[in-house]
Design a protein around this motif. Structure first.
Motif, PDB file in Angstrom:
ATOM      1  N   ALA A 144      67.945  44.422  82.827  1.00  0.00           N
ATOM      2  CA  ALA A 144      67.050  44.623  81.684  1.00  0.00           C
ATOM      3  C   ALA A 144      67.810  44.404  80.388  1.00  0.00           C
ATOM      4  N   SER A 145      67.451  43.379  79.671  1.00  0.00           N
ATOM      5  CA  SER A 145      68.110  43.135  78.388  1.00  0.00           C
ATOM      6  C   SER A 145      67.223  42.240  77.542  1.00  0.00           C
ATOM      7  N   LYS A 146      66.814  42.754  76.420  1.00  0.00           N
ATOM      8  CA  LYS A 146      65.957  41.963  75.533  1.00  0.00           C
ATOM      9  C   LYS A 146      66.641  40.641  75.178  1.00  0.00           C
ATOM     10  N   GLY A 161      63.823  47.027  70.896  1.00  0.00           N
ATOM     11  CA  GLY A 161      64.452  47.568  72.100  1.00  0.00           C
ATOM     12  C   GLY A 161      64.070  49.027  72.346  1.00  0.00           C
ATOM     13  N   ARG A 162      64.126  49.842  71.299  1.00  0.00           N
ATOM     14  CA  ARG A 162      63.859  51.280  71.475  1.00  0.00           C
ATOM     15  C   ARG A 162      62.364  51.585  71.561  1.00  0.00           C
ATOM     16  N   TYR A 163      61.551  50.541  71.441  1.00  0.00           N
ATOM     17  CA  TYR A 163      60.093  50.689  71.557  1.00  0.00           C
ATOM     18  C   TYR A 163      59.583  49.913  72.770  1.00  0.00           C
ATOM     19  N   MET A 166      67.225  57.942  65.609  1.00  0.00           N
ATOM     20  CA  MET A 166      68.456  57.707  64.841  1.00  0.00           C
ATOM     21  C   MET A 166      68.766  56.226  64.659  1.00  0.00           C
ATOM     22  N   GLU A 167      68.387  55.382  65.636  1.00  0.00           N
ATOM     23  CA  GLU A 167      68.594  53.951  65.437  1.00  0.00           C
ATOM     24  C   GLU A 167      67.535  53.398  64.476  1.00  0.00           C
ATOM     25  N   SER A 168      66.389  54.060  64.434  1.00  0.00           N
ATOM     26  CA  SER A 168      65.331  53.586  63.536  1.00  0.00           C
ATOM     27  C   SER A 168      65.583  54.022  62.096  1.00  0.00           C
ATOM     28  N   GLN A 221      66.857  60.312  70.627  1.00  0.00           N
ATOM     29  CA  GLN A 221      67.992  60.040  69.736  1.00  0.00           C
ATOM     30  C   GLN A 221      68.022  58.574  69.348  1.00  0.00           C
ATOM     31  N   GLN A 222      67.851  57.688  70.339  1.00  0.00           N
ATOM     32  CA  GLN A 222      67.841  56.274  69.961  1.00  0.00           C
ATOM     33  C   GLN A 222      66.618  55.950  69.119  1.00  0.00           C
ATOM     34  N   LEU A 223      65.460  56.449  69.588  1.00  0.00           N
ATOM     35  CA  LEU A 223      64.220  56.140  68.868  1.00  0.00           C
ATOM     36  C   LEU A 223      64.337  56.522  67.396  1.00  0.00           C
ATOM     37  N   THR A 256      72.260  39.136  76.142  1.00  0.00           N
ATOM     38  CA  THR A 256      73.623  38.820  75.682  1.00  0.00           C
ATOM     39  C   THR A 256      74.449  40.100  75.567  1.00  0.00           C
ATOM     40  N   THR A 257      73.850  41.248  75.834  1.00  0.00           N
ATOM     41  CA  THR A 257      74.548  42.517  75.613  1.00  0.00           C
ATOM     42  C   THR A 257      75.694  42.650  76.603  1.00  0.00           C
ATOM     43  N   ILE A 258      76.885  42.800  76.050  1.00  0.00           N
ATOM     44  CA  ILE A 258      78.108  42.684  76.853  1.00  0.00           C
ATOM     45  C   ILE A 258      78.152  43.692  78.010  1.00  0.00           C
ATOM     46  N   ASP A 303      65.157  47.568  62.299  1.00  0.00           N
ATOM     47  CA  ASP A 303      66.387  46.813  62.558  1.00  0.00           C
ATOM     48  C   ASP A 303      67.478  47.793  62.985  1.00  0.00           C
ATOM     49  N   GLN A 304      68.660  47.285  63.297  1.00  0.00           N
ATOM     50  CA  GLN A 304      69.758  48.150  63.765  1.00  0.00           C
ATOM     51  C   GLN A 304      71.088  47.467  63.493  1.00  0.00           C
ATOM     52  N   TRP A 305      71.260  47.042  62.235  1.00  0.00           N
ATOM     53  CA  TRP A 305      72.480  46.314  61.894  1.00  0.00           C
ATOM     54  C   TRP A 305      73.714  47.199  62.065  1.00  0.00           C
ATOM     55  N   GLY A 365      70.918  48.109  82.343  1.00  0.00           N
ATOM     56  CA  GLY A 365      70.534  47.866  80.949  1.00  0.00           C
ATOM     57  C   GLY A 365      71.182  48.944  80.103  1.00  0.00           C
ATOM     58  N   ILE A 366      71.044  48.842  78.808  1.00  0.00           N
ATOM     59  CA  ILE A 366      71.638  49.872  77.937  1.00  0.00           C
ATOM     60  C   ILE A 366      70.739  50.054  76.717  1.00  0.00           C
ATOM     61  N   GLY A 367      70.868  51.192  76.056  1.00  0.00           N
ATOM     62  CA  GLY A 367      70.035  51.471  74.881  1.00  0.00           C
ATOM     63  C   GLY A 367      68.574  51.479  75.282  1.00  0.00           C
ATOM     64  N   GLY A 368      67.777  50.733  74.550  1.00  0.00           N
ATOM     65  CA  GLY A 368      66.346  50.699  74.827  1.00  0.00           C
ATOM     66  C   GLY A 368      66.017  50.103  76.189  1.00  0.00           C
ATOM     67  N   SER A 369      66.947  49.381  76.783  1.00  0.00           N
ATOM     68  CA  SER A 369      66.704  48.784  78.090  1.00  0.00           C
ATOM     69  C   SER A 369      67.133  49.704  79.231  1.00  0.00           C
ATOM     70  N   ASP A 370      67.462  50.938  78.873  1.00  0.00           N
ATOM     71  CA  ASP A 370      67.887  51.937  79.857  1.00  0.00           C
ATOM     72  C   ASP A 370      67.213  53.288  79.594  1.00  0.00           C
TER      73      ASP A 370
HETATM   74  O1  F6P Z   1      73.155  47.714  70.277  1.00  0.00           O
HETATM   75  C1  F6P Z   1      71.907  48.258  70.041  1.00  0.00           C
HETATM   76  C2  F6P Z   1      70.862  47.547  70.822  1.00  0.00           C
HETATM   77  O2  F6P Z   1      70.599  46.322  70.241  1.00  0.00           O
HETATM   78  C3  F6P Z   1      69.597  48.374  70.945  1.00  0.00           C
HETATM   79  O3  F6P Z   1      68.769  48.267  69.860  1.00  0.00           O
HETATM   80  C4  F6P Z   1      69.032  47.848  72.210  1.00  0.00           C
HETATM   81  O4  F6P Z   1      68.061  48.711  72.729  1.00  0.00           O
HETATM   82  C5  F6P Z   1      70.274  47.758  73.054  1.00  0.00           C
HETATM   83  O5  F6P Z   1      71.273  47.318  72.163  1.00  0.00           O
HETATM   84  C6  F6P Z   1      70.192  46.838  74.237  1.00  0.00           C
HETATM   85  O6  F6P Z   1      69.889  45.535  73.851  1.00  0.00           O
HETATM   86  P1  F6P Z   1      69.385  44.476  74.901  1.00  0.00           P
HETATM   87  O7  F6P Z   1      68.105  44.956  75.474  1.00  0.00           O
HETATM   88  O8  F6P Z   1      69.220  43.200  74.130  1.00  0.00           O
HETATM   89  O9  F6P Z   1      70.429  44.342  75.976  1.00  0.00           O
END
Ligand code: F6P
Length: 548
Positions: free
Chosen positions: A209-211, A272-274, A357-359, A353-355, A214-216, A505-507, A156-161
């Motif tokens: 782990a991915s909300k 994701g970050r929560y 700075m992304e917020s 940092q994610q919690l 679709t996260t590449i 959000d995290q546009w 996973g990545i970001g909040g999923s990691d």
């Molecule tokens: O690109 C940022 C982000 O959308 C984060 O907010 C999120 O935690 C992360 O990517 C991973 O997203 P996902 O859980 O959908 O794979």
């Protein structure tokens, strides 16, 4: 006045009063503040759960704190807080409720989204996770060949990691040491390679782990992991025993080939970050066991209840949020350091940092109009004593004001030998020494009294007045970790509420994702990609040439 009928923050009388107070406060130092009120070491403190929070070494007086609380009232922080806990769609740009607090609500709580109580579903998933975690831990859940699962790899990545990876490190003494637990996030193939190179596929469970699913980065790594597994086990059916998914997107999960039965669900009202206390925490739950995981959730809940009910003067997240506003908006501080004096918290600041700075890394208000005030700080830091021998020089004697949180524990973890336990006092002596030195410094006359040659006096003088908060807890347990995380979650909330931004959000991460997709064919096939700027076009050409 903006579209919501709210007076712009920097035009409120409360903001003006703070500005005026700041001007009057001038260079008032901590020696002066302590001389005026020697009791502040006891009175400028607040308790929440097991956390003892001392903010006496902050550059504030009672009036600054009162005015900051008035700013919170004027910006309706508590009204916004209640809207969050109630399940209102406060993430307006995504039209979503923000209910990570429901993830740790007790079984009998009632929290509604669109008229439906979400708590039974939350506990339903927790129960399913617990059953699965127990089966893996006991060896009842085996791999495709019948071998016991000994390795867990979370992809996973970001909040999923960051959440589970941080908490796994933090709670290592509570983990099943017979399990190898690894976290793969980077799309750099080296990450997966290093994670898998010494593992037996027949003993390895992948948690994807991915909300969004679709996260590449995650889908690419999960696809490579599946190839690695199937190359070894030679049977597509193996996926069912070696892959589970944590997601809100059942369709994509089954599309990837993971059975819906092996999916642990969460919901779009969990950012994701929560999300580390949702299904995203499965790897952690397997590592520490369901009971410890529930202790972690209880820790979160303790601070949720405190934030929801404590009066402003004693409300710890409110206080920490407002102190950040004092420095960011009235002292021009650009960053905030978080310095844990616990090796186990080595990933805590990266998680924050994610919690944070992304917020709160936003520059428009909820209605889209630009902010005319500073928003979220740069959050940084690494565990305590290591930092002392690296960047603390700048905090002590540099030209920048860096407010810092020091996090420490009264007891070392049980597992250490007596000799290693004895090192804890040395660690904590450093902890207390640093905040004292940062606050009170060393004057030129104190330096001279030590017989220091005159030409060295300016170099050995410490101005002090570097503000810190000390957060002390008895021990780093699952509950205390939950308390700490919730403390920062709500601190971030308070700041976003005052700044009138959408913290959920995290546009800002989108443009880079879109461009990466566009650029990739230029790298892989040398395709002539339209819309590349001249610098990037030249770099891509060089990259291809260098790579042969
Ligand atoms: O690109 C940022 C982000 O959308 C984060 O907010 C999120 O935690 C992360 O990517 C991973 O997203 P996902 O859980 O959908 O794979």
């Amino acid at each position: 006045m903006n579209a919501e009928g709210r007076t712009a923050l920097n035009r409120t009388p409360e903001w003006a009063a703070l500005k005026e107070h700041r001007e009057g406060f001038g260079g008032t130092g901590l020696r002066e503040l302590f001389d005026a009120d020697p009791e502040r070491g006891r009175t400028y403190t607040v308790r929440v759960g097991d956390l003892y929070i001392d903010y006496s070494k902050q550059l504030v007086d009672a009036e600054a704190l009162r005015l900051l609380r008035e700013l919170a009232v004027a910006t309706d922080v508590f009204g916004q807080r209640d809207a969050m806990f109630r399940g209102d769609r406060i993430n307006t740009t995504e039209d979503r409720a923000v209910l990570h607090t429901a993830l740790r609500a007790p079984r009998d709580a009632v929290i509604e989204v669109d008229g439906e109580n979400v708590v039974p579903a939350v506990h339903g998933v927790l129960d399913k996770m617990s059953g699965f975690a127990d089966r893996v831990r006991s060896g009842e859940w085996t791999g495709h060949t019948g071998k016991r699962i000994k390795n867990i790899v979370n992809i996973g990545i970001g909040g999923s990691d960051l959440g589970p990876a941080m908490a796994y490190e933090a709670l290592r003494p509570f983990t099943d040491r017979g399990l190898t637990v690894r976290f793969v996030s980077n799309v750099d193939g080296a990450d997966l390679h290093e994670a898998l190179r010494d593992l037996d596929p027949a003993e390895t469970l992948f948690i994807v782990a991915s909300k969004t699913f679709t996260t590449i980065e995650t889908i690419t790594n999960a696809t490579s992991a599946r190839t690695w597994l199937l190359d070894a086990l030679g049977d597509d059916k193996a996926v069912a025993k070696h892959f589970v998914a944590l997601s809100t997107n059942a369709e994509k999960v089954t599309g990837f080939g993971i059975d819906a039965d092996n999916m642990f669900e969460f919901w779009d009202w969990v950012g994701g970050r929560y999300s580390m206390d949702s299904a995203i925490g499965l790897s952690l739950m397997i590592a520490i066991g369901p009971d410890r995981f529930r202790e972690l959730l209880d820790g979160f809940h303790t601070v949720d209840e405190h934030f929801r009910t404590a009066p402003a003067e004693e409300n710890a997240p409110l206080l920490l949020g407002l102190l950040g506003i004092w420095y960011g908006n009235f002292f021009d501080a650009q960053s905030h350091a978080v310095l844990p004096y616990s090796h186990y918290l080595s990933k805590f600041t990266a998680y924050l940092q994610q919690l944070d700075m992304e917020s709160n890394g936003k520059s428009v208000q909820k209605d889209g109009t630009p902010v005319e005030w500073q928003t979220g700080p740069v959050v940084w830091g690494t565990p305590g004593t290591n930092g002392q021998h690296a960047y603390y020089q700048l905090i002590h004697q540099g030209t920048k004001l860096i407010p810092a949180d020091f996090i420490g524990f009264a007891r070392p973890v049980d597992e250490l030998s007596d000799e290693l336990k004895a090192q804890h006092d040395l660690l904590m002596a450093n902890f207390f020494a640093q905040t004292q030195a940062l606050a009170f410094g060393k004057t030129a006359s104190e330096v001279r009294e030590e017989g220091v040659p005159e030409e060295l006096v300016p170099h050995k003088t410490f101005q002090g007045n570097r503000p810190t908060t000390t957060i002390l807890a008895p021990e780093l347990t699952p509950s205390v970790l939950g308390q700490l995380i919730a403390l920062y979650e709500h601190k971030v909330f308070v700041q976003g509420a005052v700044w009138n931004i959408d913290s959920f959000d995290q546009w800002g991460v989108e443009l880079g994702k879109v461009l990466a997709k566009r650029i990739e064919p230029a790298l892989t096939e040398g395709a002539d990609v339209p819309g590349l700027d001249p610098s990037t076009r030249a770099l891509v050409a060089d990259y291809r040439e260098m790579g042969g």
